[in-house]
Design a protein around this motif. Structure first.
Motif, short mmCIF file in Angstrom:
data_model
loop_
_atom_site.label_atom_id
_atom_site.label_comp_id
_atom_site.label_asym_id
_atom_site.label_seq_id
_atom_site.Cartn_x
_atom_site.Cartn_y
_atom_site.Cartn_z
N PRO A 53 0.81 -1.23 0.00
CA PRO A 53 0.00 0.00 0.00
C PRO A 53 0.84 1.28 0.00
CG PRO A 53 -0.85 -1.55 1.63
CD PRO A 53 0.44 -2.11 1.12
N ASN A 54 1.97 1.26 0.70
CA ASN A 54 2.81 2.45 0.80
C ASN A 54 4.00 2.42 -0.16
OD1 ASN A 54 1.25 3.50 2.95
ND2 ASN A 54 2.31 2.16 4.36
N ASN A 55 4.18 1.29 -0.86
CA ASN A 55 5.30 1.11 -1.77
C ASN A 55 6.64 1.38 -1.08
OD1 ASN A 55 6.35 0.31 -4.24
ND2 ASN A 55 6.49 2.41 -4.99
N THR A 56 6.78 0.80 0.12
CA THR A 56 8.01 0.95 0.89
C THR A 56 8.46 -0.44 1.37
OG1 THR A 56 6.76 1.27 2.94
CG2 THR A 56 7.40 3.26 1.74
N ILE A 57 9.64 -0.47 1.95
CA ILE A 57 10.17 -1.69 2.56
C ILE A 57 10.03 -1.55 4.08
CG2 ILE A 57 12.23 -3.13 2.88
CD1 ILE A 57 11.17 -3.19 0.03
N ARG A 58 9.61 -2.62 4.74
CA ARG A 58 9.48 -2.61 6.19
C ARG A 58 9.98 -3.95 6.74
NH1 ARG A 58 5.37 -5.91 7.46
NH2 ARG A 58 3.70 -6.17 5.95
N ILE A 59 10.09 -4.04 8.06
CA ILE A 59 10.48 -5.28 8.72
C ILE A 59 9.29 -6.24 8.71
CG2 ILE A 59 11.22 -6.33 10.91
CD1 ILE A 59 13.39 -4.50 10.27
N GLY A 60 9.52 -7.47 8.27
CA GLY A 60 8.45 -8.47 8.22
C GLY A 60 8.07 -8.99 9.59
N GLN A 61 6.79 -9.03 9.86
CA GLN A 61 6.28 -9.52 11.16
C GLN A 61 6.31 -11.04 11.27
OE1 GLN A 61 4.89 -7.67 13.83
NE2 GLN A 61 5.51 -5.78 12.86
#
Length: 151
Positions: A53-61
């Motif tokens: 949705p944000n077209n970003t990279i994040r830490i996977g839960q």
């Protein structure tokens, strides 16, 4: 001045002796954002997932991190093949393990650890030797796990 960070938050563990966690990935993502927004750091996240949705990279839960992945990412941070950063920061949140067989040793637990099969994770003694061999001038290590003082 270049500033690189590796931010690791591991929630997922396959070994039954270690419970699954909820806070490490969330805490790591908060740290990663602070480092990017206020610290002028280029941040590598582990495990990294795309937030569509944000077209970003994040830490996977719910994403696993293997010991070899963790080791390779730490080597790339402190002994990169390319340009050496002036500052390198490692943040690790997850389980830590302590092995006590004549001497006590501490380990950072990746998702694939299994002490019963001799896989303890990433040795803190190895990490210390890597840091000593690194040419990075400013080294910052934050370990948010049990037994992080056993190096």
């Amino acid at each position: 001045m270049s500033r690189d960070a590796l931010v690791v938050g591991i929630n997922d563990y396959s070994y039954e002796g270690l419970g699954k966690l909820t806070a490490p990935a969330q805490d790591a993502e908060a740290i990663a954002k602070l480092l990017e927004d206020y610290g002028d750091f280029k941040v590598t996240r582990l495990p990294a997932v795309k937030d569509k949705p944000n077209n970003t990279i994040r830490i996977g839960q719910k994403t696993s991190v293997m010991t070899t992945q963790l080791e390779e990412a730490i080597v790339q941070l402190f002994k990169p093949k390319g340009k050496m950063p002036e500052t390198a920061l490692l943040y690790f949140s997850g389980h830590g393990l302590r092995k006590d067989r004549g001497i006590q040793e501490g380990f950072l637990a990746a998702s694939d650890v299994n002490p019963e099969q001799g896989n303890w994770g990433l040795s803190l003694q190895w990490l210390r030797r890597l840091l000593q061999a690194s040419e990075v001038k400013q080294q910052i290590i934050i370990l948010d796990c049990c037994y992080s003082g056993k190096c």
